[in-house]
Design an enzyme around this catalytic site. Sequence first.
Site, PDB file in Angstrom:
ATOM      1  N   LEU A 102       0.891   0.218  -1.799  1.00  0.00           N
ATOM      2  CA  LEU A 102       0.425   1.379  -2.623  1.00  0.00           C
ATOM      3  C   LEU A 102      -0.821   1.948  -1.899  1.00  0.00           C
ATOM      4  O   LEU A 102      -1.541   1.034  -1.180  1.00  0.00           O
ATOM      5  CB  LEU A 102       0.070   0.331  -3.986  1.00  0.00           C
ATOM      6  CG  LEU A 102       1.451   0.063  -4.875  1.00  0.00           C
ATOM      7  CD1 LEU A 102       0.764  -0.123  -6.249  1.00  0.00           C
ATOM      8  CD2 LEU A 102       1.960   2.042  -5.420  1.00  0.00           C
ATOM      9  N   ASP A 103      -1.212   2.960  -2.147  1.00  0.00           N
ATOM     10  CA  ASP A 103      -2.369   3.409  -1.717  1.00  0.00           C
ATOM     11  C   ASP A 103      -3.600   2.284  -2.102  1.00  0.00           C
ATOM     12  O   ASP A 103      -3.680   2.287  -3.609  1.00  0.00           O
ATOM     13  CB  ASP A 103      -2.642   4.921  -1.551  1.00  0.00           C
ATOM     14  CG  ASP A 103      -2.221   5.607  -0.848  1.00  0.00           C
ATOM     15  OD1 ASP A 103      -1.259   5.258  -0.200  1.00  0.00           O
ATOM     16  OD2 ASP A 103      -1.702   6.610  -1.095  1.00  0.00           O
ATOM     17  N   GLN A 104      -5.042   2.765  -1.627  1.00  0.00           N
ATOM     18  CA  GLN A 104      -6.000   2.412  -1.979  1.00  0.00           C
ATOM     19  C   GLN A 104      -6.357   2.708  -3.419  1.00  0.00           C
ATOM     20  O   GLN A 104      -7.192   2.308  -4.050  1.00  0.00           O
ATOM     21  CB  GLN A 104      -7.480   1.880  -1.198  1.00  0.00           C
ATOM     22  CG  GLN A 104      -7.870   3.752  -1.021  1.00  0.00           C
ATOM     23  CD  GLN A 104      -8.873   4.189  -1.636  1.00  0.00           C
ATOM     24  OE1 GLN A 104      -9.325   2.972  -2.186  1.00  0.00           O
ATOM     25  NE2 GLN A 104      -8.697   5.134  -1.394  1.00  0.00           N
ATOM     26  N   THR A 106      -4.304   4.370  -5.670  1.00  0.00           N
ATOM     27  CA  THR A 106      -3.201   4.389  -6.218  1.00  0.00           C
ATOM     28  C   THR A 106      -2.825   2.461  -7.123  1.00  0.00           C
ATOM     29  O   THR A 106      -3.405   1.488  -6.619  1.00  0.00           O
ATOM     30  CB  THR A 106      -1.804   4.305  -5.410  1.00  0.00           C
ATOM     31  OG1 THR A 106      -2.360   5.950  -5.225  1.00  0.00           O
ATOM     32  CG2 THR A 106      -0.776   3.906  -6.913  1.00  0.00           C
TER      33      THR A 106
END
Length: 241
Positions: A102-104, A106
Site C-alpha cells: 500500500l502507498d504510504q 493509503t
Amino acid sequence: MLLEKMLQSQGFGTRKNCQQLIQNAAIKIQDDIITDPKFRLDLQDLEFEVYGNTFQYREKVYIALNKPQNYECSHQATHHFSVFDLFDDVLKNRGLQCVGRLDQDTTGLLLLTDDGQFLQALTHPKKHVPKVYQIKTIDPITDEQIQQLENGVELRNEKGSFAATEVTRIAEHELSMAIHQGVYHQVKRMLAAVGNKVESLHRGQIGQLKLAELPEGEWVYLTEAQFVAAKNTDINYFQTL
C-alpha cells in the site's frame, strides 16, 4: 524438534543466540525451566516462555494490519516510517514480508507473512484475488466515470485493460470498488484515466477477509478461517477481523 532449533525458527536469533538463551535459564515450558538446547519438543499446541513472556509456536505467521498513513511497506523506508516498525524484533527476525504493498498515504488492510507460498497465492497475477477500496475523490463522481471504470481503462506502460467490479457510489465524492490486479498505483491511475483524482484511499477487504473494528496501527494473527478467506476470489461473503 530440538529446543534450540524451535527458538531459531520463531525468530529468537541465530542458533548460537538461542543456545545462550537456553543456557541462561530464560526458557520455560509447562512451568519447567529447560537448560538443555537439545531438549526435544512436541510442537502440537506448544506454548513457551522467554524471560517470562509467553509465546505460541507457529510454523508460519499470517498477520493482518490496519495500516496507518505515512508508513511505507518497505524494510528500508526512505521518507516515512516503515510498517515493520510496528512489529517486535522476534517477528521481524522471521523474515516477515508484506503481501503486496500500500502507498504510504493509503490506509487499511495489509497482510504480512513469512510463508512464501501464501504470498504467491495472493499476489500472482493469475490468481485475481479481489481487493476492495473506499475512495474519496477531488471532483464529483459521475455516472459516466463509473461506467468507464466498469468497462475498463487503459493505463500508461501497462498491457491490456483494467476494469473494476462492485463499483458503488457512496456519496458525491466517495465510491467503493474492487480491483483484481495489483499494478503500481492502480486505483489512483484508474481514477485519473476517467478524469478524476484520488484525495484519500483506504483498502477495506482482500478476498473474503474484511477489515472491521481493528484499530489503526494495530495487528492480529489470522485464524484459519480468516487465512482461507483472504485467498478467496469471491467477495460476496466475508470473514471479519
